[in-house]
Scaffold this motif. Sequence first.
Motif, short mmCIF file in Angstrom:
data_model
loop_
_atom_site.label_atom_id
_atom_site.label_comp_id
_atom_site.label_asym_id
_atom_site.label_seq_id
_atom_site.Cartn_x
_atom_site.Cartn_y
_atom_site.Cartn_z
N PRO A 212 13.41 -3.57 -32.79
CA PRO A 212 12.84 -3.86 -31.46
C PRO A 212 11.58 -3.02 -31.19
CG PRO A 212 15.21 -3.52 -31.32
CD PRO A 212 14.80 -3.13 -32.71
N GLU A 213 10.61 -3.64 -30.52
CA GLU A 213 9.39 -2.93 -30.17
C GLU A 213 9.71 -1.70 -29.32
OE1 GLU A 213 6.56 -5.61 -28.43
OE2 GLU A 213 6.13 -6.56 -30.35
N ARG A 214 10.72 -1.81 -28.49
CA ARG A 214 11.12 -0.68 -27.66
C ARG A 214 11.50 0.53 -28.51
NH1 ARG A 214 15.04 -1.01 -22.50
NH2 ARG A 214 15.08 1.21 -22.04
N THR A 215 12.15 0.28 -29.64
CA THR A 215 12.52 1.37 -30.55
C THR A 215 11.28 2.01 -31.15
OG1 THR A 215 14.62 0.29 -31.08
CG2 THR A 215 13.83 1.94 -32.64
N TRP B 150 8.28 2.11 -29.89
CA TRP B 150 7.61 2.88 -28.83
C TRP B 150 8.35 4.17 -28.52
CZ3 TRP B 150 2.88 2.84 -27.41
CH2 TRP B 150 2.12 1.67 -27.49
N THR B 151 9.67 4.12 -28.51
CA THR B 151 10.46 5.31 -28.22
C THR B 151 10.22 6.39 -29.26
OG1 THR B 151 12.15 4.00 -27.10
CG2 THR B 151 12.80 6.19 -27.83
N LYS C 299 1.49 -4.83 -36.70
CA LYS C 299 1.25 -4.74 -35.25
C LYS C 299 -0.22 -4.47 -34.93
CE LYS C 299 5.67 -4.90 -33.94
NZ LYS C 299 6.21 -6.08 -33.33
N SER D 156 -1.92 -3.22 -27.37
CA SER D 156 -1.11 -2.12 -26.84
C SER D 156 -0.66 -1.18 -27.95
CB SER D 156 0.11 -2.67 -26.09
OG SER D 156 0.95 -3.40 -26.95
#
Length: 89
Positions: A35-38, A40-41, A61, A66
């Motif tokens: 996941p993109e959230r991972t 970014w985290t 990416k 972003s």
Amino acid sequence: MENALIAWIGIMSVYGFILMGLDKRRAKRGEWRIPERTLWTVALFGGGIGCYLGMQTFRHKTRHTSFRLGFLILALLYVGAGIWLKTAA
């Protein structure tokens, strides 16, 4: 304390680099993605350098503004923080 923070940034950067490569490989194979959230985290919590280098190395990416700008800014912040910690010690 300074060495521990620099070590943390190094460990998270290696982890971020590996995640970017793994996600690119999974994307090519049509497999389940990280996941993109991972991503970014990991980048936010010290892995910005590795995520940026992984993005450039694996060409992953790079079409997402972003990610291009965000990972670059985080990488520059962590490089600056590392330099500041080393010179302040």
